[in-house]
Design a protein around this motif. Structure first.
Motif, mmCIF file in Angstrom:
data_model
loop_
_atom_site.group_PDB
_atom_site.id
_atom_site.type_symbol
_atom_site.label_atom_id
_atom_site.label_comp_id
_atom_site.label_asym_id
_atom_site.label_seq_id
_atom_site.Cartn_x
_atom_site.Cartn_y
_atom_site.Cartn_z
ATOM 1 N N SER A 36 0.855 -1.192 0.000
ATOM 2 C CA SER A 36 0.000 0.000 0.000
ATOM 3 C C SER A 36 0.884 1.234 0.000
ATOM 4 C CB SER A 36 -0.901 0.011 1.246
ATOM 5 O OG SER A 36 -1.696 -1.149 1.296
ATOM 6 N N VAL A 37 0.687 2.090 -1.005
ATOM 7 C CA VAL A 37 1.473 3.319 -1.124
ATOM 8 C C VAL A 37 0.507 4.499 -1.018
ATOM 9 C CG1 VAL A 37 3.059 4.657 -2.532
ATOM 10 C CG2 VAL A 37 3.149 2.153 -2.590
ATOM 11 N N LEU A 38 0.660 5.288 0.034
ATOM 12 C CA LEU A 38 -0.206 6.434 0.280
ATOM 13 C C LEU A 38 0.590 7.718 0.113
ATOM 14 C CD1 LEU A 38 -1.450 3.960 1.961
ATOM 15 C CD2 LEU A 38 -2.618 5.711 3.299
ATOM 16 N N GLY A 39 -0.090 8.762 -0.361
ATOM 17 C CA GLY A 39 0.575 10.038 -0.531
ATOM 18 C C GLY A 39 -0.322 11.200 -0.158
ATOM 19 N N PHE A 40 0.269 12.246 0.408
ATOM 20 C CA PHE A 40 -0.427 13.513 0.654
ATOM 21 C C PHE A 40 -0.453 14.290 -0.664
ATOM 22 C CE2 PHE A 40 1.350 12.666 4.959
ATOM 23 C CZ PHE A 40 0.176 12.700 5.687
ATOM 24 N N CYS A 41 -1.611 14.818 -1.040
ATOM 25 C CA CYS A 41 -1.785 15.463 -2.337
ATOM 26 C C CYS A 41 -2.353 16.875 -2.178
ATOM 27 C CB CYS A 41 -2.737 14.652 -3.217
ATOM 28 S SG CYS A 41 -2.279 12.919 -3.386
ATOM 29 N N ASP A 42 -1.815 17.822 -2.940
ATOM 30 C CA ASP A 42 -2.286 19.207 -2.838
ATOM 31 C C ASP A 42 -2.930 19.717 -4.131
ATOM 32 O OD1 ASP A 42 -0.160 19.626 -4.544
ATOM 33 O OD2 ASP A 42 0.855 21.105 -3.276
ATOM 34 N N GLY A 43 -3.315 18.800 -5.006
ATOM 35 C CA GLY A 43 -3.949 19.189 -6.253
ATOM 36 C C GLY A 43 -3.034 19.148 -7.455
ATOM 37 N N ARG A 44 -1.730 19.160 -7.224
ATOM 38 C CA ARG A 44 -0.805 19.100 -8.355
ATOM 39 C C ARG A 44 0.414 18.247 -8.054
ATOM 40 N NH1 ARG A 44 2.793 22.375 -6.381
ATOM 41 N NH2 ARG A 44 2.167 23.983 -4.907
ATOM 42 N N SER A 45 0.771 18.083 -6.769
ATOM 43 C CA SER A 45 1.928 17.260 -6.422
ATOM 44 C C SER A 45 1.552 16.297 -5.304
ATOM 45 C CB SER A 45 3.117 18.134 -5.990
ATOM 46 O OG SER A 45 2.770 18.902 -4.857
#
Length: 755
Positions: free
Chosen positions: A325-334
């Motif tokens: 499982s790979v999770l990421g914080f996202c800000d709309g472009r990165s």
């Protein structure tokens, strides 16, 4: 290839990695001269702006990185440590598409820093004393609330509906707020002066709660209704991945039952059947036969066991490999990745029994190697972010990719649009940064990678489930939690608990009730601590069931390989590349040949591998020769032996010594055309009028080509094929087949000698 670093962090990282490079920190004539010679520019974008703003030196470095990014046809630009494993590929391994993605990542990072500086100069600061609302009621939401409560900016965390096991420092629950009514959520926020909302489960996101809150002027962490379709509709998600070049399994979507049945009858591979809509994590089945697949289609599409969620189904190829499982914080472009986690879906030890919502997890997962992480970051996560922007729904919140590491590289099983459960309970305890600051930055579209820092530790979580779960289960069992006796580093997250009859008493109220999460300096220590606390009776309830093997897979080190070869070793190259790119957790300890001019030795030496040449000189027979080979393999402490173009018949003594630990490839679908070699086999296939052929990886036994089959890969035979054409097509399957067989060895899935 000239590598140039422009920051001290990059310099230190490459020194540690042993990568030769030139390091220049200050803007100077020497820097400009080196830039003209360089092919790769490495400039880590450090912390956000200080109170006094960037120094002149920092400005010069960032200008250099920006200039290099704008000339991506000349430079490869790396700006984050996660990208450094790409250096191992060299310029030849970084294609134009990857160059553009790396350049875009650099420019996004610089833009985020500029925005952060603009906010700082305008005098805007995060307030203190905020009330934050977490929507949801399970263990995931408990972990989110606990981490938000650590923020200096947060005065109070409300979890709604929550559960009574969550209450504590700064945290209160409001069970009266039922999810599913966006207007009620907005009213609650206004009545309780909530400044920020974090959404836990997927259903409110799919129902558009973030949109409703935005319309009311309340910032919320999570994707819009349009973006949440990535989880809300598996058919939409698969089409999205196909549209944006994200590797996934072959699939087809159906709303017509008869068409779906015809499809599963027509394909030669095993399938996975998924209800397209949300089905509380239960809408995925793995039938082993065509008849089972047809029965599952009937349950979903005719019997409507999942309601509208099963009106459309996705039927996809079943892939083989470990999942992460790979999770990421996202800000709309990165997107900024978290440590990889590995979940345990089956209810019983050894991955036996029915699927569940998850019986435990651990992080970081060793399967997500640095090289694999770099690939996933660019080719999956950032590609998804870019695709969302192109499709008109910029993604803000948590993007969760279920990755399967196959013999041909990582592929996406699914995207989710929220924190995973139980992954959250082992990832967030490792977060060193302020979760509230990260979430606010994401919502404002100005997340800096440097804002997201994790501790260099490990966390393991064991789920305690009610008796009978995942089928009908008991409720109302009194929970024991001796909080004062729990060891340091151990946290109990409450998922399915309710208030008991006595004051302060908690009872079970769900299938998955608790997660016991332990954080330590090693994964082995974390796993040991979690189980010690459970065995000591400090946490539990009557009938509690938990798996005893959480994290066991990760405690095994990389498998140690030896290769015996007499020819070019083409398949060896694939295994080397799979290891370098993180698809295979293995190490090649030694390559042995009986031919001094065999190119396999040169190939191995070019990659820094140990090589040994053995000749028949001084050996009276095959047994004596093989004894020398055995001595070499034991010297290198080898686990598994690969025969790659090895032009010798093994002695009975060698086969006995290494029984179950030697595999060979044969260029046909055994048992057909056994005993033949090279072009002769392919010509026999053509002469026999076969329409399908392939390769077989088998265990080596005393019977030539007669050992148990481990893996078979198939390909078509074309009408205009000659032996050479067919050989090329089959040989392309052999490397992936070896990798899949090695993984089966690691997982203990090899056939027995008597098979």
């Amino acid at each position: 290839v000239k590598v140039l670093t422009t920051t001290t962090d990059a310099h230190a990282a490459l020194l540690e990695a042993g990568v030769a490079h030139e390091h220049v920190l200050r803007a100077s004539g020497r820097l400009l001269g080196l830039l003209q010679e360089a092919s790769i520019v490495v400039g880590v974008l450090g912390p956000g702006p200080t109170p006094t703003g960037p120094t002149a030196e920092e400005q010069a470095v960032h200008a250099l990185v920006r200039a290099a990014a704008l000339q991506h046809d000349h430079f490869v630009v790396l700006t984050a440590p996660d990208q450094f494993p790409l250096l191992r590929r060299g310029l030849a391994g970084v294609n134009d598409s990857t160059r553009k993605q790396l350049a875009a990542a650099a420019l996004r990072g610089l833009a985020a820093r500029d925005l952060a500086l603009a906010v700082q100069l305008s005098g805007m600061q995060l307030p203190t004393g905020d009330t934050v609302l977490v929507l949801g009621g399970g263990g995931r939401e408990h972990a989110i609330a606990a981490k938000l409560a650590e923020s200096k900016h947060v005065k109070r965390v409300i979890v709604a509906p929550g559960n009574p096991g969550m209450t504590g420092r700064k945290i209160a629950v409001h069970p009266e707020l039922a999810l599913g009514d966006n207007e009620a959520v907005v009213r609650f926020v206004q009545e309780h002066d909530v400044k920020f909302v974090a959404v836990g489960p997927e259903q409110p996101l799919v129902d558009g709660v973030v949109d409703a809150l935005a319309a009311a002027g309340v910032p919320a962490f999570g994707p819009s209704k349009l973006a949440a379709r990535l989880e809300g509709s598996k058919a939409f998600c698969k089409a999205f991945m196909e549209r944006h070049g994200i590797e996934t399994a072959k699939y087809a979507s159906f709303t017509d039952y008869e068409a779906a049945v015809k499809y599963v009858e027509s394909v030669s591979h095993k399938v996975v059947i998924k209800a397209s809509g949300l089905a509380a994590g239960k809408g995925v089945v793995l039938p082993d036969t065509v008849e089972e697949a047809k029965a599952e289609l009937k349950r979903m599409m005719i019997d409507s066991v999942f309601g509208e969620a099963g009106a459309e189904v996705v039927v996809e190829e079943r892939l083989e490999g470990q999942e992460v499982s790979v999770l990421g914080f996202c800000d709309g472009r990165s997107v900024v990745l978290m440590p990889g986690a590995q979940d345990h879906k089956r209810v019983f030890d050894g991955d036996e029994g029915p699927n569940t919502g998850g019986m435990g997890a651990y992080a970081p997962a060793p399967i997500l190697t640095p090289a694999l992480r770099a690939t996933v970051a660019l080719e999956v996560m950032q590609r998804a972010m870019d695709g969302a922007v192109q499709d008109g729904f910029p993604f803000v919140g948590i993007l969760y990719a279920g990755i399967i590491v196959t013999s041909t590289g990582p592929k996406v099983l699914e995207f989710n649009c929220r924190f995973g459960d139980p992954e959250t309970q082992v990832i967030l305890p490792l977060l060193k940064s302020d979760l509230y600051e990260i979430m606010r930055s994401c919502v404002c579209g100005m997340l800096l990678a440097s804002e997201v820092q994790f501790q260099d530790e490990y966390c393991a979580g064991v789920v305690l489930a009610s008796k009978g779960y995942p089928a009908a289960y008991e409720k109302g069992k009194v929970i024991t939690q001796k909080t004062s006796e729990l060891a340091a580093g151990l946290t109990v997250y409450h998922a399915g608990t309710a208030q008991g009859k006595e004051a302060g008493e908690l009872v079970t109220n769900g299938g998955r009730v608790l997660v016991v999460s332990a954080k330590q300096t090693s994964l082995e220590a974390a796993i040991k601590q979690a189980y010690e606390e459970l065995d000591a009776g400090k946490v539990g309830f009557e009938g509690a069931h938990f798996r005893r093997d959480i994290g066991k897979r990760a405690l095994r080190g990389p498998v140690r390989l030896a290769v015996l070869g007499s020819t070019r070793g083409t398949d060896l190259q694939y295994v080397i590349d799979a290891i370098d790119q993180g698809w295979l957790r293995a190490s090649i300890e030694v390559v042995v040949s009986n031919k001094k001019d065999a190119y396999i030795l040169t190939r191995a030496e070019n990659h820094g591998l140990k090589t040994v040449l053995h000749s028949m000189k001084g050996c009276a027979n095959r047994t004596e020769f093989d004894a020398k080979v055995t001595a070499t393999l034991k010297e290198f402490n080898v686990d598994l032996v690969l025969l790659i173009g090895y032009m010798r018949i093994l002695s009975d003594e060698f086969v006995d010594e290494w029984a179950g630990r030697v595999i060979n490839v044969h260029p046909s679908l055994l048992p057909e055309f056994a005993g033949g070699m090279d072009l002769n086999v392919h010509q026999e296939v053509i002469d026999a009028g076969k329409s399908v052929t392939g390769c077989t990886i088998h265990l080596v036994t005393k019977e030539v080509d007669g050992g148990p089959i481990v893996v078979q890969k198939r390909c078509p035979v074309h009408a205009d094929d000659d032996a050479d054409k067919l050989k090329a097509r089959v040989q392309a399957l052999e490397g992936p087949a070896f990798v899949e067989a090695i993984n089966k060895f690691v997982e203990g899935q090899m056939p027995s000698e008597s098979a």
